[in-house]
Design a protein around this motif. Structure first.
Motif, mmCIF file in Angstrom:
data_model
loop_
_atom_site.group_PDB
_atom_site.id
_atom_site.type_symbol
_atom_site.label_atom_id
_atom_site.label_comp_id
_atom_site.label_asym_id
_atom_site.label_seq_id
_atom_site.Cartn_x
_atom_site.Cartn_y
_atom_site.Cartn_z
ATOM 1 N N ASP A 100 -11.346 6.210 9.818
ATOM 2 C CA ASP A 100 -12.229 5.159 10.301
ATOM 3 C C ASP A 100 -12.608 5.358 11.758
ATOM 4 N N ASP A 101 -11.756 6.052 12.523
ATOM 5 C CA ASP A 101 -12.063 6.262 13.938
ATOM 6 C C ASP A 101 -13.346 7.054 14.110
ATOM 7 N N ASP A 102 -13.709 7.850 13.116
ATOM 8 C CA ASP A 102 -14.893 8.678 13.230
ATOM 9 C C ASP A 102 -16.162 7.831 13.336
ATOM 10 N N ALA A 103 -16.190 6.709 12.619
ATOM 11 C CA ALA A 103 -17.368 5.845 12.672
ATOM 12 C C ALA A 103 -17.549 5.278 14.071
ATOM 13 N N LEU A 104 -16.429 4.963 14.727
ATOM 14 C CA LEU A 104 -16.497 4.448 16.090
ATOM 15 C C LEU A 104 -16.908 5.530 17.064
ATOM 16 N N PHE A 105 -16.526 6.779 16.757
ATOM 17 C CA PHE A 105 -16.856 7.890 17.647
ATOM 18 C C PHE A 105 -18.357 8.161 17.649
ATOM 19 N N GLY A 106 -19.019 7.850 16.526
ATOM 20 C CA GLY A 106 -20.466 7.946 16.525
ATOM 21 C C GLY A 106 -21.033 9.112 15.756
ATOM 22 N N SER A 107 -20.204 9.881 15.057
ATOM 23 C CA SER A 107 -20.762 11.027 14.338
ATOM 24 C C SER A 107 -21.398 10.608 13.023
ATOM 25 N N GLY A 108 -21.093 9.419 12.523
ATOM 26 C CA GLY A 108 -21.791 8.867 11.380
ATOM 27 C C GLY A 108 -21.435 9.504 10.057
ATOM 28 N N SER A 109 -22.245 9.182 9.046
ATOM 29 C CA SER A 109 -21.915 9.567 7.680
ATOM 30 C C SER A 109 -21.955 11.065 7.450
ATOM 31 N N GLY A 110 -22.680 11.808 8.260
ATOM 32 C CA GLY A 110 -22.767 13.244 8.051
ATOM 33 C C GLY A 110 -21.469 13.974 8.294
ATOM 34 N N CYS A 111 -20.515 13.335 8.926
ATOM 35 C CA CYS A 111 -19.250 13.994 9.251
ATOM 36 C C CYS A 111 -18.063 13.366 8.537
ATOM 37 N N ARG A 112 -18.282 12.655 7.461
ATOM 38 C CA ARG A 112 -17.160 12.014 6.771
ATOM 39 C C ARG A 112 -16.511 13.013 5.817
ATOM 40 N N GLY A 113 -15.852 13.991 6.389
ATOM 41 C CA GLY A 113 -15.220 15.018 5.571
ATOM 42 C C GLY A 113 -14.326 15.912 6.397
ATOM 43 N N ARG A 114 -13.937 17.040 5.801
ATOM 44 C CA ARG A 114 -13.133 18.040 6.502
ATOM 45 C C ARG A 114 -13.895 19.354 6.507
ATOM 46 N N VAL A 115 -13.870 20.012 7.646
ATOM 47 C CA VAL A 115 -14.556 21.294 7.794
ATOM 48 C C VAL A 115 -13.537 22.329 8.253
ATOM 49 N N HIS A 116 -13.362 23.377 7.459
ATOM 50 C CA HIS A 116 -12.450 24.467 7.786
ATOM 51 C C HIS A 116 -13.271 25.585 8.433
ATOM 52 N N VAL A 117 -13.032 25.844 9.703
ATOM 53 C CA VAL A 117 -13.798 26.850 10.440
ATOM 54 C C VAL A 117 -12.876 28.020 10.803
ATOM 55 N N LEU A 118 -13.206 29.191 10.304
ATOM 56 C CA LEU A 118 -12.461 30.404 10.622
ATOM 57 C C LEU A 118 -13.048 31.019 11.882
ATOM 58 N N ILE A 119 -12.204 31.259 12.871
ATOM 59 C CA ILE A 119 -12.625 31.844 14.151
ATOM 60 C C ILE A 119 -12.033 33.238 14.244
ATOM 61 N N VAL A 120 -12.893 34.249 14.345
ATOM 62 C CA VAL A 120 -12.447 35.640 14.310
ATOM 63 C C VAL A 120 -12.876 36.364 15.584
ATOM 64 N N PRO A 121 -11.942 36.650 16.514
ATOM 65 C CA PRO A 121 -12.283 37.464 17.674
ATOM 66 C C PRO A 121 -12.698 38.874 17.233
ATOM 67 N N ASP A 122 -13.662 39.445 17.909
ATOM 68 C CA ASP A 122 -14.168 40.775 17.546
ATOM 69 C C ASP A 122 -13.262 41.841 18.157
ATOM 70 N N LEU A 123 -12.058 41.949 17.606
ATOM 71 C CA LEU A 123 -11.040 42.839 18.165
ATOM 72 C C LEU A 123 -10.333 43.593 17.047
ATOM 73 N N GLY A 124 -9.982 44.849 17.296
ATOM 74 C CA GLY A 124 -9.149 45.620 16.380
ATOM 75 C C GLY A 124 -9.700 45.671 14.970
ATOM 76 N N ASP A 125 -8.798 45.550 13.996
ATOM 77 C CA ASP A 125 -9.195 45.613 12.590
ATOM 78 C C ASP A 125 -10.104 44.467 12.186
ATOM 79 N N HIS A 126 -10.096 43.388 12.960
ATOM 80 C CA HIS A 126 -10.925 42.231 12.619
ATOM 81 C C HIS A 126 -12.393 42.442 12.980
ATOM 82 N N ARG A 127 -12.711 43.550 13.655
ATOM 83 C CA ARG A 127 -14.119 43.869 13.891
ATOM 84 C C ARG A 127 -14.868 44.083 12.568
ATOM 85 N N ALA A 128 -14.126 44.374 11.506
ATOM 86 C CA ALA A 128 -14.756 44.564 10.194
ATOM 87 C C ALA A 128 -15.470 43.308 9.730
#
Length: 221
Positions: A100-128
């Motif tokens: 419910d805190d999200d509604a007060l924060f102001g992001s509205g209905s478009g953000c009523r969920g969970r978003v899994h974001v993978l962050i991959v530094p461009d280093l070593g084997d992960h450059r693939a």
């Protein structure tokens, strides 16, 4: 020198950019030998502004290009990407805006969920990871990805190019992924737990679609 060089053209003065701009930015940063992290929306639950396959890029000396929300998550995403670069290791960040805190924060209905974001530094084997994105863009192909999102295997996975007929190219490992993860490339997009050794690992299957190509034909202004 880091922190003193002129901003990369694709990032200069930009906050939001489409996928084509982000791919161009990855290519530029690579050519200039700059440090960066690629951010991928790997899985979503409930309502979200951006869907799996959406991209952003963060470079320490030039900022962020691309968005994953209506604005409410962007500062935190950039912070997490910088932390991943400092740690020199991928991480998956879950942005949870179901409360419910999200509604007060102001992001509205478009953000009523969970978003899994993978962050991959461009280093070593992960450059693939960025290699696969750049190759798919150059060929105008869809890119199928199967990626680990939790535990010590975070960021490992497999990639394959998909033709217009739905056929997949040779499967390529990202950062020494276990063979069992490759089977997810054949599954429908989504997330599920796979068992590797003693660990249950949350893994995601998704597709990064190519930017549409438009030809405008006409005469005069």
């Amino acid at each position: 020198m880091p922190g003193t060089a002129a901003p990369t053209t694709a990032l200069a003065g930009a906050w939001a950019g489409g996928q084509r701009a982000i791919i161009d930015c990855l290519r530029e940063l690579r050519a200039e030998g700059r440090s960066f992290a690629t951010c991928l929306v790997a899985h979503t639950e409930g309502s979200s502004y951006r869907k799996p396959g959406s991209l952003a890029v963060v470079a320490p000396d030039t900022g962020k290009l691309g968005v994953i929300s209506g604005g409410c998550l962007e500062a935190d995403l950039e912070l997490k990407a910088r932390e991943a670069l400092e740690a020199r290791a991928p991480r998956c960040v879950v942005f949870d805006t179901l409360g419910d805190d999200d509604a007060l924060f102001g992001s509205g209905s478009g953000c009523r969920g969970r978003v899994h974001v993978l962050i991959v530094p461009d280093l070593g084997d992960h450059r693939a990871f960025a290699d696969a994105l750049l190759e798919a863009a150059a060929r105008g192909s869809a890119l199928r990805l199967a990626l680990a999102l939790t535990g010590p295997r975070t960021g490992q996975g497999y990639s394959a190019l998909e033709s217009n007929a739905g056929q997949m190219s040779e499967r390529r490992a990202i950062a020494g992924a276990p063979p069992g993860l490759a089977a997810l490339l054949d599954d429908a997009p989504g997330a599920r737990f796979l068992h590797f050794g003693t660990d249950d690992v949350l893994c995601a299957s998704l597709v990064v679609r190519p930017s549409p190509a438009l030809l405008l034909v006409g005469a005069g202004p």
